[in-house]
Design a protein around this motif. Sequence first.
Motif, PDB file in Angstrom:
ATOM      1  N   VAL A 355       0.829  -1.208   0.000  1.00 52.21           N
ATOM      2  CA  VAL A 355       0.000   0.000   0.000  1.00 52.21           C
ATOM      3  C   VAL A 355       0.862   1.257   0.000  1.00 52.21           C
ATOM      4  O   VAL A 355       0.626   2.196  -0.765  1.00 52.21           O
ATOM      5  N   LYS A 356       1.893   1.296   0.851  1.00 52.91           N
ATOM      6  CA  LYS A 356       2.681   2.515   1.046  1.00 52.91           C
ATOM      7  C   LYS A 356       3.755   2.713  -0.010  1.00 52.91           C
ATOM      8  O   LYS A 356       4.088   3.836  -0.375  1.00 52.91           O
ATOM      9  N   ASN A 357       4.349   1.612  -0.463  1.00 56.91           N
ATOM     10  CA  ASN A 357       5.508   1.735  -1.355  1.00 56.91           C
ATOM     11  C   ASN A 357       5.537   0.559  -2.320  1.00 56.91           C
ATOM     12  O   ASN A 357       6.457  -0.273  -2.277  1.00 56.91           O
ATOM     13  N   PRO A 358       4.532   0.453  -3.212  1.00 65.49           N
ATOM     14  CA  PRO A 358       4.386  -0.747  -4.042  1.00 65.49           C
ATOM     15  C   PRO A 358       5.585  -1.017  -4.952  1.00 65.49           C
ATOM     16  O   PRO A 358       5.909  -2.172  -5.228  1.00 65.49           O
ATOM     17  N   GLN A 359       6.267   0.041  -5.410  1.00 67.06           N
ATOM     18  CA  GLN A 359       7.413  -0.168  -6.297  1.00 67.06           C
ATOM     19  C   GLN A 359       8.571  -0.861  -5.590  1.00 67.06           C
ATOM     20  O   GLN A 359       9.409  -1.510  -6.229  1.00 67.06           O
ATOM     21  N   SER A 360       8.623  -0.711  -4.247  1.00 68.28           N
ATOM     22  CA  SER A 360       9.745  -1.264  -3.497  1.00 68.28           C
ATOM     23  C   SER A 360       9.439  -2.610  -2.862  1.00 68.28           C
ATOM     24  O   SER A 360      10.314  -3.192  -2.215  1.00 68.28           O
ATOM     25  N   ALA A 361       8.201  -3.091  -3.011  1.00 72.21           N
ATOM     26  CA  ALA A 361       7.820  -4.334  -2.352  1.00 72.21           C
ATOM     27  C   ALA A 361       8.641  -5.496  -2.897  1.00 72.21           C
ATOM     28  O   ALA A 361       8.580  -5.810  -4.091  1.00 72.21           O
ATOM     29  N   PRO A 362       9.442  -6.157  -2.040  1.00 74.17           N
ATOM     30  CA  PRO A 362      10.283  -7.255  -2.519  1.00 74.17           C
ATOM     31  C   PRO A 362       9.481  -8.547  -2.663  1.00 74.17           C
ATOM     32  O   PRO A 362       8.462  -8.744  -1.995  1.00 74.17           O
ATOM     33  N   ALA A 363       9.954  -9.427  -3.507  1.00 78.09           N
ATOM     34  CA  ALA A 363       9.362 -10.760  -3.611  1.00 78.09           C
ATOM     35  C   ALA A 363       9.874 -11.587  -2.432  1.00 78.09           C
ATOM     36  O   ALA A 363      11.078 -11.674  -2.199  1.00 78.09           O
ATOM     37  N   VAL A 364       8.947 -12.151  -1.684  1.00 77.48           N
ATOM     38  CA  VAL A 364       9.326 -12.907  -0.487  1.00 77.48           C
ATOM     39  C   VAL A 364       9.424 -14.384  -0.840  1.00 77.48           C
ATOM     40  O   VAL A 364       8.414 -15.044  -1.134  1.00 77.48           O
ATOM     41  N   THR A 365      10.641 -14.902  -0.847  1.00 76.94           N
ATOM     42  CA  THR A 365      10.861 -16.326  -1.125  1.00 76.94           C
ATOM     43  C   THR A 365      11.125 -17.115   0.143  1.00 76.94           C
ATOM     44  O   THR A 365      10.900 -18.318   0.186  1.00 76.94           O
ATOM     45  N   ASP A 366      11.618 -16.433   1.188  1.00 81.37           N
ATOM     46  CA  ASP A 366      11.926 -17.090   2.454  1.00 81.37           C
ATOM     47  C   ASP A 366      11.373 -16.233   3.593  1.00 81.37           C
ATOM     48  O   ASP A 366      11.992 -15.238   3.986  1.00 81.37           O
ATOM     49  N   PRO A 367      10.186 -16.578   4.122  1.00 82.40           N
ATOM     50  CA  PRO A 367       9.574 -15.746   5.173  1.00 82.40           C
ATOM     51  C   PRO A 367      10.437 -15.602   6.426  1.00 82.40           C
ATOM     52  O   PRO A 367      10.253 -14.650   7.187  1.00 82.40           O
ATOM     53  N   SER A 368      11.370 -16.516   6.653  1.00 84.59           N
ATOM     54  CA  SER A 368      12.210 -16.426   7.853  1.00 84.59           C
ATOM     55  C   SER A 368      13.258 -15.333   7.737  1.00 84.59           C
ATOM     56  O   SER A 368      13.860 -14.937   8.738  1.00 84.59           O
ATOM     57  N   LEU A 369      13.492 -14.838   6.517  1.00 86.03           N
ATOM     58  CA  LEU A 369      14.446 -13.742   6.325  1.00 86.03           C
ATOM     59  C   LEU A 369      13.914 -12.809   5.243  1.00 86.03           C
ATOM     60  O   LEU A 369      14.535 -12.608   4.199  1.00 86.03           O
ATOM     61  N   ALA A 370      12.747 -12.237   5.498  1.00 86.26           N
ATOM     62  CA  ALA A 370      12.111 -11.351   4.520  1.00 86.26           C
ATOM     63  C   ALA A 370      12.303  -9.889   4.883  1.00 86.26           C
ATOM     64  O   ALA A 370      12.675  -9.065   4.036  1.00 86.26           O
ATOM     65  N   PHE A 371      12.054  -9.541   6.150  1.00 88.20           N
ATOM     66  CA  PHE A 371      12.122  -8.148   6.583  1.00 88.20           C
ATOM     67  C   PHE A 371      12.905  -8.040   7.893  1.00 88.20           C
ATOM     68  O   PHE A 371      13.048  -9.008   8.633  1.00 88.20           O
ATOM     69  N   ALA A 372      13.400  -6.833   8.131  1.00 94.78           N
ATOM     70  CA  ALA A 372      14.076  -6.522   9.382  1.00 94.78           C
ATOM     71  C   ALA A 372      13.547  -5.193   9.895  1.00 94.78           C
ATOM     72  O   ALA A 372      13.028  -4.370   9.125  1.00 94.78           O
ATOM     73  N   VAL A 373      13.669  -4.972  11.204  1.00 93.19           N
ATOM     74  CA  VAL A 373      13.213  -3.728  11.811  1.00 93.19           C
ATOM     75  C   VAL A 373      14.312  -3.215  12.742  1.00 93.19           C
ATOM     76  O   VAL A 373      14.984  -3.999  13.411  1.00 93.19           O
ATOM     77  N   THR A 374      14.503  -1.897  12.740  1.00 93.96           N
ATOM     78  CA  THR A 374      15.541  -1.277  13.569  1.00 93.96           C
ATOM     79  C   THR A 374      14.971  -0.079  14.315  1.00 93.96           C
ATOM     80  O   THR A 374      14.053   0.597  13.840  1.00 93.96           O
ATOM     81  N   GLY A 375      15.551   0.206  15.487  1.00 90.13           N
ATOM     82  CA  GLY A 375      15.189   1.385  16.259  1.00 90.13           C
ATOM     83  C   GLY A 375      16.445   2.158  16.619  1.00 90.13           C
ATOM     84  O   GLY A 375      17.457   1.569  17.023  1.00 90.13           O
ATOM     85  N   SER A 376      16.388   3.483  16.497  1.00 94.09           N
ATOM     86  CA  SER A 376      17.605   4.288  16.580  1.00 94.09           C
ATOM     87  C   SER A 376      17.455   5.459  17.545  1.00 94.09           C
ATOM     88  O   SER A 376      16.351   5.847  17.941  1.00 94.09           O
ATOM     89  N   ARG A 377      18.592   6.036  17.866  1.00 87.13           N
ATOM     90  CA  ARG A 377      18.607   7.259  18.660  1.00 87.13           C
ATOM     91  C   ARG A 377      18.127   8.470  17.858  1.00 87.13           C
ATOM     92  O   ARG A 377      17.991   9.560  18.411  1.00 87.13           O
ATOM     93  N   ASP A 378      17.889   8.293  16.566  1.00 85.40           N
ATOM     94  CA  ASP A 378      17.313   9.385  15.770  1.00 85.40           C
ATOM     95  C   ASP A 378      15.790   9.427  15.920  1.00 85.40           C
ATOM     96  O   ASP A 378      15.107  10.154  15.203  1.00 85.40           O
ATOM     97  N   LYS A 379      15.238   8.602  16.854  1.00 88.85           N
ATOM     98  CA  LYS A 379      13.824   8.577  17.223  1.00 88.85           C
ATOM     99  C   LYS A 379      12.949   7.856  16.200  1.00 88.85           C
ATOM    100  O   LYS A 379      11.721   7.893  16.286  1.00 88.85           O
ATOM    101  N   GLN A 380      13.561   7.178  15.237  1.00 87.89           N
ATOM    102  CA  GLN A 380      12.792   6.532  14.181  1.00 87.89           C
ATOM    103  C   GLN A 380      12.911   5.015  14.246  1.00 87.89           C
ATOM    104  O   GLN A 380      13.920   4.465  14.700  1.00 87.89           O
ATOM    105  N   ILE A 381      11.858   4.365  13.748  1.00 80.91           N
ATOM    106  CA  ILE A 381      11.841   2.913  13.558  1.00 80.91           C
ATOM    107  C   ILE A 381      11.746   2.681  12.058  1.00 80.91           C
ATOM    108  O   ILE A 381      10.895   3.274  11.380  1.00 80.91           O
ATOM    109  N   LYS A 382      12.602   1.834  11.533  1.00 82.96           N
ATOM    110  CA  LYS A 382      12.602   1.580  10.088  1.00 82.96           C
ATOM    111  C   LYS A 382      12.389   0.092   9.804  1.00 82.96           C
ATOM    112  O   LYS A 382      12.897  -0.780  10.527  1.00 82.96           O
TER     113      LYS A 382
END
Length: 487
Positions: A355-382
């Motif tokens: 919905v948010k970024n359809p051009q960047s949506a990757p093809a998921v072949t291995d759900p165990s290593l599809a996405f990652a999430v990070t939290g920073s001192r810049d106050k953002q979660i990516k």
Amino acid sequence: MSIPQIPSCSTLSASWTRDPYFVAPSHIAVQVDGLSLAHPRVCPGIMASILTERQQDDLHKGILDYLHSAGFLKTYEQFKEEVPRMESFQPDTDKKTSGLLAKKWTSVIRMQKKIIDLEQRLAQALEENQNMAYLPNGTGKKGGDADWLPNATSVKHRLTGHRDKVNAVAFHPLYSVLASVSDDSTVKIWDWESGDLERTLKGHTKRVSGCHYNSNGTTLATCSYDLFIKLWNVENDYQNFATLRGHEHSISSVQFLPGDDKVISSSRDQSLRIWEVATTHCIKVISPHDNWIRSAIPSLDGRFVITCSMDHTAKIVDISTGEVKAEFRGHENSIDVAHICPADAVPAIKELITVKNPQSAPAVTDPSLAFAVTGSRDKQIKIWDARGGQCLHTLTGHDNWISALVFHPNGQYLLSASDDKTIRVWDLKTGRCTKTIADAHDAFITSMAWGRQAISAGSSDEKRLVNVLATSGNDQTVKIWLPKRTG
């Protein structure tokens, strides 16, 4: 001191509407040394219609008492002249009017703070009610503990006993047991269901920074700024049976690898080390960063580890080869927390990215290593493509460093904690923050852990599965958050 200038009724009215602590008065007031004092010549019609003659006399005596005790003697004398009935008034500390204005003022402020707190709680309750439509089926209904989310009233226990900030917590995988580690150099073991402290482990000599149970709960690993990792035998009264030595600077984290025969640690010496539990030997050193490595969390299959560092990057590293498989760049400050997204959360994140970024949506072949999430001192979660390293979405809302991230077991939500003392709940399908728990701790929140465990159901031997959340903070406490019906 000159007599204060008396403002007009319209001026007073305008100033009241700008004052967030204003409480509708029973009299009109002039300002003397920052305190509102009633004056009979300001809008006398309003005053006469509100106060009886006796009330006016008590009020005037209180004003005179304040003026005299505060040293405003000229104003005191002038006020007595303008109120003929007060000409004979003499201050007396034993009278009920002594200190009356100051007492009333503090009680008004105290009451106003309570009102503000109640208004905030009401607003939060209304927000939660609004967001019920977004919750999975079963939440908030009987039997809906599986999808429970914490709120401000969910704190069952506030565990106290540490003498300095608490850095990390870890749930025992089988029992209602929680470990916490602190700057006071100790490890404490709690029964989170009852809130009782079971024991205190001593052995480290500096800040204890991390802890983790193995998969069957027989061993607890802890790490410290004293450069040591300690292994504790849970079944033998938590005896320290091994100490792992080799890091050259403060150790940030320790985790068992799947299989429980190895642990992986991260350190300020810019290295990851893999240790063999049976021999206590360091069998591999990996150096993927050029600054302090804040955390290292292995994937569920044990092939990869996600690391984050003060060099503003996070990385996916192949444990067997030490090769960096993906690098995440985009944060503007140190990254203190990073996780590989569990397979249960992949469908929700795919929907978000589509919905948010359809051009960047990757093809998921291995759900165990599809996405990652990070939290920073810049106050953002990516949120990142775990294989390509591309930032797919950014969650913003916190006002300070991000200190902890946990995924809800149902895969629909991400919970975050911050130095702004809040916990936020993010809907992974929409990227919306659906709930904010303000002042979750009295100081910075340092860690957060989620457990889904079986506890006793009443007096029978029957067990039922409940969700439980533990948080720790700089306020030296651990909090246990549970669905109301479990207590």
